[in-house]
Write a protein that holds these residues in place. Sequence first.
Motif, PDB file in Angstrom:
ATOM      1  N   LEU A 105     -26.738  -2.987   4.950  1.00  0.00           N
ATOM      2  CA  LEU A 105     -26.120  -4.207   5.489  1.00  0.00           C
ATOM      3  C   LEU A 105     -27.185  -5.074   6.139  1.00  0.00           C
ATOM      4  CD1 LEU A 105     -23.017  -2.669   7.352  1.00  0.00           C
ATOM      5  CD2 LEU A 105     -23.259  -3.255   4.948  1.00  0.00           C
ATOM      6  N   ASN A 106     -26.852  -6.377   6.241  1.00  0.00           N
ATOM      7  CA  ASN A 106     -27.719  -7.318   6.931  1.00  0.00           C
ATOM      8  C   ASN A 106     -26.861  -8.302   7.696  1.00  0.00           C
ATOM      9  OD1 ASN A 106     -30.182  -8.771   7.583  1.00  0.00           O
ATOM     10  ND2 ASN A 106     -29.558 -10.302   6.069  1.00  0.00           N
ATOM     11  N   ILE A 107     -27.415  -8.794   8.811  1.00  0.00           N
ATOM     12  CA  ILE A 107     -26.747  -9.881   9.523  1.00  0.00           C
ATOM     13  C   ILE A 107     -27.615 -11.122   9.421  1.00  0.00           C
ATOM     14  CG2 ILE A 107     -27.714  -9.315  11.838  1.00  0.00           C
ATOM     15  CD1 ILE A 107     -24.773 -10.182  12.808  1.00  0.00           C
ATOM     16  N   HIS A 108     -26.969 -12.233   9.073  1.00  0.00           N
ATOM     17  CA  HIS A 108     -27.670 -13.495   8.865  1.00  0.00           C
ATOM     18  C   HIS A 108     -27.015 -14.557   9.743  1.00  0.00           C
ATOM     19  CE1 HIS A 108     -29.967 -16.538   6.710  1.00  0.00           C
ATOM     20  NE2 HIS A 108     -28.850 -17.236   6.588  1.00  0.00           N
ATOM     21  N   PRO A 109     -27.839 -15.358  10.449  1.00  0.00           N
ATOM     22  CA  PRO A 109     -27.262 -16.309  11.413  1.00  0.00           C
ATOM     23  C   PRO A 109     -26.810 -17.629  10.781  1.00  0.00           C
ATOM     24  CG  PRO A 109     -29.642 -16.342  11.597  1.00  0.00           C
ATOM     25  CD  PRO A 109     -29.306 -15.289  10.556  1.00  0.00           C
ATOM     26  N   SER A 110     -25.930 -17.543   9.785  1.00  0.00           N
ATOM     27  CA  SER A 110     -25.257 -18.736   9.254  1.00  0.00           C
ATOM     28  C   SER A 110     -23.947 -18.285   8.617  1.00  0.00           C
ATOM     29  CB  SER A 110     -26.104 -19.453   8.190  1.00  0.00           C
ATOM     30  OG  SER A 110     -25.988 -18.790   6.925  1.00  0.00           O
ATOM     31  N   LEU A 111     -23.120 -19.271   8.284  1.00  0.00           N
ATOM     32  CA  LEU A 111     -21.875 -18.965   7.565  1.00  0.00           C
ATOM     33  C   LEU A 111     -22.190 -19.002   6.074  1.00  0.00           C
ATOM     34  CD1 LEU A 111     -19.404 -21.116   9.717  1.00  0.00           C
ATOM     35  CD2 LEU A 111     -19.648 -18.619   9.710  1.00  0.00           C
ATOM     36  N   LEU A 112     -22.722 -17.890   5.560  1.00  0.00           N
ATOM     37  CA  LEU A 112     -23.063 -17.816   4.124  1.00  0.00           C
ATOM     38  C   LEU A 112     -21.797 -18.151   3.331  1.00  0.00           C
ATOM     39  CD1 LEU A 112     -25.236 -14.563   4.102  1.00  0.00           C
ATOM     40  CD2 LEU A 112     -26.025 -16.919   3.889  1.00  0.00           C
ATOM     41  N   PRO A 113     -21.947 -18.790   2.168  1.00  0.00           N
ATOM     42  CA  PRO A 113     -23.202 -19.041   1.449  1.00  0.00           C
ATOM     43  C   PRO A 113     -24.035 -20.232   1.920  1.00  0.00           C
ATOM     44  CG  PRO A 113     -21.344 -19.871   0.195  1.00  0.00           C
ATOM     45  CD  PRO A 113     -20.758 -19.189   1.401  1.00  0.00           C
ATOM     46  N   LYS A 114     -23.639 -20.884   3.027  1.00  0.00           N
ATOM     47  CA  LYS A 114     -24.481 -21.980   3.522  1.00  0.00           C
ATOM     48  C   LYS A 114     -25.732 -21.426   4.207  1.00  0.00           C
ATOM     49  CE  LYS A 114     -22.554 -25.786   5.191  1.00  0.00           C
ATOM     50  NZ  LYS A 114     -21.703 -26.735   5.962  1.00  0.00           N
ATOM     51  N   TYR A 115     -26.859 -22.128   4.016  1.00  0.00           N
ATOM     52  CA  TYR A 115     -28.090 -21.884   4.768  1.00  0.00           C
ATOM     53  C   TYR A 115     -28.678 -20.481   4.630  1.00  0.00           C
ATOM     54  CZ  TYR A 115     -26.020 -26.098   6.761  1.00  0.00           C
ATOM     55  OH  TYR A 115     -25.421 -27.323   6.899  1.00  0.00           O
ATOM     56  N   ARG A 116     -28.839 -20.042   3.396  1.00  0.00           N
ATOM     57  CA  ARG A 116     -29.658 -18.844   3.182  1.00  0.00           C
ATOM     58  C   ARG A 116     -31.074 -19.121   3.674  1.00  0.00           C
ATOM     59  NH1 ARG A 116     -26.385 -18.877  -1.517  1.00  0.00           N
ATOM     60  NH2 ARG A 116     -25.168 -16.958  -1.726  1.00  0.00           N
ATOM     61  N   GLY A 117     -31.818 -18.097   4.004  1.00  0.00           N
ATOM     62  CA  GLY A 117     -33.207 -18.308   4.431  1.00  0.00           C
ATOM     63  C   GLY A 117     -33.323 -18.582   5.917  1.00  0.00           C
ATOM     64  N   LEU A 118     -34.358 -19.348   6.262  1.00  0.00           N
ATOM     65  CA  LEU A 118     -34.743 -19.505   7.666  1.00  0.00           C
ATOM     66  C   LEU A 118     -34.204 -20.794   8.297  1.00  0.00           C
ATOM     67  CD1 LEU A 118     -38.485 -18.365   7.283  1.00  0.00           C
ATOM     68  CD2 LEU A 118     -36.559 -17.033   8.188  1.00  0.00           C
ATOM     69  N   HIS A 119     -34.432 -20.917   9.602  1.00  0.00           N
ATOM     70  CA  HIS A 119     -34.114 -22.139  10.364  1.00  0.00           C
ATOM     71  C   HIS A 119     -32.669 -22.587  10.168  1.00  0.00           C
ATOM     72  CE1 HIS A 119     -38.409 -22.061  10.675  1.00  0.00           C
ATOM     73  NE2 HIS A 119     -38.583 -22.343   9.391  1.00  0.00           N
TER      74      HIS A 119
END
Length: 195
Positions: A105-119
């Motif tokens: 698992l991974n946690i990503h700080p956006s509401l995917l699928p928006k803003y994959r990647g950084l910043h």
Amino acid sequence: RRVAILISGGGSNMVALARDMTGDHPARPCVVLANSDDAGGLARARALGVPTEVVDHRPFKGDRVGFEDALQAALAPHEPDLICLAGFMRVLTAHFVTPWAGRMLNIHPSLLPKYRGLHTHARALAAGDTEAGCTVHEVTPALDDGPILGQARVPILPGDTPETLAARVLEQEHILYPAVLRRFAAGDRTAVLLP
Ligand code: GRF
């Protein structure tokens, strides 16, 4: 279930996960691994009594497979059966990801699928979005892709900066990730949607 948590920095998500894995929780943290020995989360893991490992990515410059084999070798003695990426800032290739398919698992700080990647927060602000958030997903070879297991939404407020928004999202990460892991470790893939 034995959970390996991979970090690169302060490890606040790791702490939230480790603190939740007590009592009748079906999982326990078996190791915290960082890709550099100055990751602040290492001291926090040790304070929680969780074994730690460090695999520095720098000696493997240009040799992703070598780094990933070193990761696997460092994890193996701890016999994890799940991996949680928690602020882990290295891209993992199919060489590492595929054998862990369905168990990472991974946690990503956006509401995917928006803003994959950084910043992600700066991008949401620049786009004029009115809400932001974080996503926990199963890791696949494609970056920040994979089946979504949970999302938490927060409002974007007037005057928000990337830092104020990041802080609001991070607070929700610490609620979302433990909630998703509790379900996932029990074999339940029903999405956690907050609020
Ligand atoms: C934070 O930006 C968080 O949004 C992301 O990883 C970064 C560090 O998190 N998931 P942590 O404090 O190391 O868990």
